[in-house]
Scaffold this motif. Structure first.
Motif, PDB file in Angstrom:
ATOM      1  N   SER A 136       0.850  -1.198   0.000  1.00 24.22           N
ATOM      2  CA  SER A 136       0.000   0.000   0.000  1.00 24.22           C
ATOM      3  C   SER A 136       0.883   1.244   0.000  1.00 24.22           C
ATOM      4  CB  SER A 136      -0.936   0.006   1.209  1.00 24.22           C
ATOM      5  OG  SER A 136      -0.203   0.095   2.407  1.00 24.22           O
ATOM      6  N   GLU A 137       0.253   2.374  -0.108  1.00 21.28           N
ATOM      7  CA  GLU A 137       0.994   3.633  -0.183  1.00 21.28           C
ATOM      8  C   GLU A 137       1.735   3.905   1.124  1.00 21.28           C
ATOM      9  OE1 GLU A 137      -0.923   6.857  -2.551  1.00 21.28           O
ATOM     10  OE2 GLU A 137      -0.721   7.989  -0.684  1.00 21.28           O
ATOM     11  N   ALA A 138       2.885   4.515   1.003  1.00 21.93           N
ATOM     12  CA  ALA A 138       3.676   4.865   2.176  1.00 21.93           C
ATOM     13  C   ALA A 138       2.973   5.937   3.005  1.00 21.93           C
ATOM     14  CB  ALA A 138       5.053   5.348   1.754  1.00 21.93           C
ATOM     15  N   THR A 139       3.323   5.988   4.270  1.00 19.19           N
ATOM     16  CA  THR A 139       2.793   7.003   5.188  1.00 19.19           C
ATOM     17  C   THR A 139       3.850   8.066   5.388  1.00 19.19           C
ATOM     18  OG1 THR A 139       1.510   5.288   6.330  1.00 19.19           O
ATOM     19  CG2 THR A 139       1.780   7.410   7.451  1.00 19.19           C
ATOM     20  N   TYR A 140       3.591   9.272   4.915  1.00 13.62           N
ATOM     21  CA  TYR A 140       4.574  10.337   4.923  1.00 13.62           C
ATOM     22  C   TYR A 140       4.437  11.214   6.166  1.00 13.62           C
ATOM     23  CZ  TYR A 140       5.781   9.037   0.196  1.00 13.62           C
ATOM     24  OH  TYR A 140       6.220   8.333  -0.903  1.00 13.62           O
ATOM     25  N   GLU A 141       5.582  11.699   6.612  1.00  8.49           N
ATOM     26  CA  GLU A 141       5.602  12.638   7.723  1.00  8.49           C
ATOM     27  C   GLU A 141       5.357  14.053   7.205  1.00  8.49           C
ATOM     28  OE1 GLU A 141       5.994  11.631  11.076  1.00  8.49           O
ATOM     29  OE2 GLU A 141       5.584   9.765   9.985  1.00  8.49           O
ATOM     30  N   SER A 142       5.045  14.906   8.147  1.00 13.28           N
ATOM     31  CA  SER A 142       4.796  16.297   7.794  1.00 13.28           C
ATOM     32  C   SER A 142       6.022  16.886   7.112  1.00 13.28           C
ATOM     33  CB  SER A 142       4.480  17.084   9.065  1.00 13.28           C
ATOM     34  OG  SER A 142       4.338  18.448   8.797  1.00 13.28           O
ATOM     35  N   GLY A 143       5.796  17.551   6.000  1.00 12.31           N
ATOM     36  CA  GLY A 143       6.887  18.177   5.271  1.00 12.31           C
ATOM     37  C   GLY A 143       7.442  17.333   4.139  1.00 12.31           C
ATOM     38  N   PHE A 144       6.971  16.111   4.032  1.00  9.29           N
ATOM     39  CA  PHE A 144       7.424  15.215   2.958  1.00  9.29           C
ATOM     40  C   PHE A 144       6.213  14.764   2.156  1.00  9.29           C
ATOM     41  CE2 PHE A 144      11.767  14.899   4.287  1.00  9.29           C
ATOM     42  CZ  PHE A 144      11.734  15.053   5.661  1.00  9.29           C
ATOM     43  N   VAL A 145       6.346  14.767   0.829  1.00  7.53           N
ATOM     44  CA  VAL A 145       5.216  14.410  -0.021  1.00  7.53           C
ATOM     45  C   VAL A 145       5.605  13.334  -1.015  1.00  7.53           C
ATOM     46  CG1 VAL A 145       4.063  16.635   0.229  1.00  7.53           C
ATOM     47  CG2 VAL A 145       5.740  16.307  -1.610  1.00  7.53           C
ATOM     48  N   ILE A 146       4.598  12.627  -1.460  1.00  9.97           N
ATOM     49  CA  ILE A 146       4.826  11.489  -2.344  1.00  9.97           C
ATOM     50  C   ILE A 146       5.417  11.906  -3.679  1.00  9.97           C
ATOM     51  CG2 ILE A 146       2.468  11.534  -3.221  1.00  9.97           C
ATOM     52  CD1 ILE A 146       2.579   8.448  -3.299  1.00  9.97           C
ATOM     53  N   ASP A 147       5.043  13.064  -4.180  1.00  9.46           N
ATOM     54  CA  ASP A 147       5.560  13.490  -5.476  1.00  9.46           C
ATOM     55  C   ASP A 147       7.071  13.704  -5.442  1.00  9.46           C
ATOM     56  OD1 ASP A 147       2.670  15.545  -6.396  1.00  9.46           O
ATOM     57  OD2 ASP A 147       3.033  13.387  -6.457  1.00  9.46           O
ATOM     58  N   LYS A 148       7.568  14.129  -4.315  1.00  7.97           N
ATOM     59  CA  LYS A 148       8.990  14.402  -4.166  1.00  7.97           C
ATOM     60  C   LYS A 148       9.762  13.133  -3.770  1.00  7.97           C
ATOM     61  CE  LYS A 148      12.769  16.869  -3.481  1.00  7.97           C
ATOM     62  NZ  LYS A 148      13.528  17.460  -4.614  1.00  7.97           N
ATOM     63  N   PHE A 149       9.143  12.312  -2.937  1.00  5.26           N
ATOM     64  CA  PHE A 149       9.811  11.120  -2.399  1.00  5.26           C
ATOM     65  C   PHE A 149       8.933   9.880  -2.593  1.00  5.26           C
ATOM     66  CE2 PHE A 149      13.319  13.283  -0.475  1.00  5.26           C
ATOM     67  CZ  PHE A 149      12.833  14.497  -0.006  1.00  5.26           C
ATOM     68  N   PRO A 150       8.701   9.479  -3.823  1.00  9.28           N
ATOM     69  CA  PRO A 150       7.892   8.260  -4.008  1.00  9.28           C
ATOM     70  C   PRO A 150       8.611   7.036  -3.444  1.00  9.28           C
ATOM     71  CG  PRO A 150       8.730   9.088  -6.107  1.00  9.28           C
ATOM     72  CD  PRO A 150       9.074  10.116  -5.085  1.00  9.28           C
ATOM     73  N   ILE A 151       7.840   6.180  -2.805  1.00  9.93           N
ATOM     74  CA  ILE A 151       8.371   4.997  -2.133  1.00  9.93           C
ATOM     75  C   ILE A 151       7.602   3.777  -2.616  1.00  9.93           C
ATOM     76  CG2 ILE A 151       8.414   3.784   0.098  1.00  9.93           C
ATOM     77  CD1 ILE A 151       8.981   6.527   1.405  1.00  9.93           C
ATOM     78  N   SER A 152       8.338   2.724  -2.848  1.00  8.97           N
ATOM     79  CA  SER A 152       7.691   1.450  -3.150  1.00  8.97           C
ATOM     80  C   SER A 152       8.119   0.423  -2.129  1.00  8.97           C
ATOM     81  CB  SER A 152       8.058   0.965  -4.558  1.00  8.97           C
ATOM     82  OG  SER A 152       9.354   0.386  -4.552  1.00  8.97           O
ATOM     83  N   ARG A 153       7.232  -0.534  -1.876  1.00 10.06           N
ATOM     84  CA  ARG A 153       7.577  -1.673  -1.026  1.00 10.06           C
ATOM     85  C   ARG A 153       6.787  -2.874  -1.538  1.00 10.06           C
ATOM     86  NH1 ARG A 153       7.257  -2.899   5.472  1.00 10.06           N
ATOM     87  NH2 ARG A 153       8.348  -4.887   5.288  1.00 10.06           N
ATOM     88  N   PRO A 154       7.349  -3.560  -2.525  1.00  8.44           N
ATOM     89  CA  PRO A 154       6.606  -4.650  -3.144  1.00  8.44           C
ATOM     90  C   PRO A 154       6.519  -5.912  -2.300  1.00  8.44           C
ATOM     91  CG  PRO A 154       8.790  -4.436  -4.109  1.00  8.44           C
ATOM     92  CD  PRO A 154       8.623  -3.280  -3.190  1.00  8.44           C
ATOM     93  N   ASN A 155       7.426  -6.081  -1.345  1.00  7.87           N
ATOM     94  CA  ASN A 155       7.388  -7.270  -0.489  1.00  7.87           C
ATOM     95  C   ASN A 155       7.990  -6.953   0.874  1.00  7.87           C
ATOM     96  OD1 ASN A 155      10.310  -7.607  -0.669  1.00  7.87           O
ATOM     97  ND2 ASN A 155       9.947  -8.306  -2.769  1.00  7.87           N
ATOM     98  N   LEU A 156       8.169  -7.977   1.696  1.00  3.03           N
ATOM     99  CA  LEU A 156       8.586  -7.761   3.088  1.00  3.03           C
ATOM    100  C   LEU A 156      10.094  -7.619   3.258  1.00  3.03           C
ATOM    101  CD1 LEU A 156       6.144 -10.216   4.882  1.00  3.03           C
ATOM    102  CD2 LEU A 156       6.031  -7.731   4.815  1.00  3.03           C
ATOM    103  N   THR A 157      10.845  -7.654   2.161  1.00  5.22           N
ATOM    104  CA  THR A 157      12.297  -7.549   2.288  1.00  5.22           C
ATOM    105  C   THR A 157      12.912  -6.436   1.441  1.00  5.22           C
ATOM    106  OG1 THR A 157      12.707  -9.120   0.491  1.00  5.22           O
ATOM    107  CG2 THR A 157      12.479 -10.041   2.727  1.00  5.22           C
ATOM    108  N   PHE A 158      12.099  -5.692   0.724  1.00  6.64           N
ATOM    109  CA  PHE A 158      12.661  -4.739  -0.243  1.00  6.64           C
ATOM    110  C   PHE A 158      11.828  -3.465  -0.296  1.00  6.64           C
ATOM    111  CE2 PHE A 158      15.360  -3.713  -3.742  1.00  6.64           C
ATOM    112  CZ  PHE A 158      14.587  -3.021  -4.660  1.00  6.64           C
ATOM    113  N   SER A 159      12.536  -2.342  -0.452  1.00  9.48           N
ATOM    114  CA  SER A 159      11.862  -1.063  -0.622  1.00  9.48           C
ATOM    115  C   SER A 159      12.751  -0.139  -1.435  1.00  9.48           C
ATOM    116  CB  SER A 159      11.564  -0.428   0.738  1.00  9.48           C
ATOM    117  OG  SER A 159      10.962   0.846   0.586  1.00  9.48           O
ATOM    118  N   THR A 160      12.142   0.814  -2.116  1.00  8.56           N
ATOM    119  CA  THR A 160      12.899   1.849  -2.802  1.00  8.56           C
ATOM    120  C   THR A 160      12.373   3.218  -2.404  1.00  8.56           C
ATOM    121  OG1 THR A 160      11.486   1.964  -4.756  1.00  8.56           O
ATOM    122  CG2 THR A 160      13.293   0.364  -4.802  1.00  8.56           C
TER     123      THR A 160
END
Lengths: 114, 116
Positions: free
Chosen positions: B53-77
């Motif tokens: 699912s979509e990442a949960t961003y902290e205040s001051g950070f947005v998905i357009d600037k810092f897109p994150i993927s996590r396709p499985n339980l061992t990998f993220s970009t």
């Protein structure tokens, strides 16, 4: 929201001096508490952690910390520092419920003079 | 414990470009986080990477600037998009190992990014 404050930004000590670094957190619920150390050029390493039980916890390299719930504090101590303790120290908390994210303090840069 | 491998370890990038940072863990983990550590400063949480699912961003950070993927339980970009010199920092992947919530966060060596 959780927050962590560390009062000492830079500390300089001579070898064998005692160390105490302050850490206070802000959060109304139950938290886990941590101290991490970052030696120059290295990644963050865990020094010690508190989840529950005895509020005085001992970690690696002679470090200990005391959780005082009434003061929302988790101060780090070492009775006698060594030159090799020169590093940056970070206090961190994470909430036991909710998002479980780890929030870090601003860090304290410790320099120990030989 | 968990062993975290981050790639690249460092990069120098031109402003306006994007860089994707990879984080590989040697075991399945529940929680993965991305932090930024600017020179001489503490760690600032960018987002929690949620598996499937979509990442949960902290205040001051947005998905357009810092897109994150996590396709499985061992990998993220983490992608740093449309970079500017202000994005120069160390980016750290962190995990909470195993399935218990009472666990510490583990860190990799990080990615040192310089934007010119």
């Amino acid at each position: 929201a959780q927050s962590v404050s560390q009062h000492n930004h830079h500390v300089i000590l001579s070898e064998a001096a005692s160390l105490e670094l302050g850490c206070n957190y802000s959060y109304g619920g139950t938290v886990n508490l941590f101290w991490y150390v970052q030696y120059p050029g290295q990644h963050l390493q865990l020094l010690l952690k508190y989840f529950s039980g005895d509020p005085l916890v001992k970690g690696i390299k002679g470090f200990e910390a005391e959780f005082i719930k009434s003061k929302f504090s988790f101060n780090l101590r070492k009775p006698s520092v060594q030159w090799s303790d020169t590093a940056e120290y970070f206090c961190a908390v994470n909430a036991v419920s909710g998002t479980y994210k780890y929030i870090f303090g601003t860090g304290t840069r410790l320099k120990v003079l030989a | 414990s968990a062993v975290i491998s981050q790639k690249p370890s460092r990069d120098i990038c031109q402003r306006g470009t994007s860089l994707t940072i990879q984080c590989q863990v040697d075991s399945q983990v529940t929680m993965m986080f991305w932090y930024r550590q600017q020179p001489g400063q503490s760690l600032t949480l960018i987002a929690t990477a949620n598996q499937g699912s979509e990442a949960t961003y902290e205040s001051g950070f947005v998905i357009d600037k810092f897109p994150i993927s996590r396709p499985n339980l061992t990998f993220s970009t983490l992608t740093v998009s449309n970079m500017s010199p202000e994005d120069s920092s160390i980016y750290l992947c962190s995990v909470a190992a195993g399935w218990a919530m009472n666990t510490e966060a583990f860190f990799g060596q990080g990615t040192r990014l310089t934007v010119v």
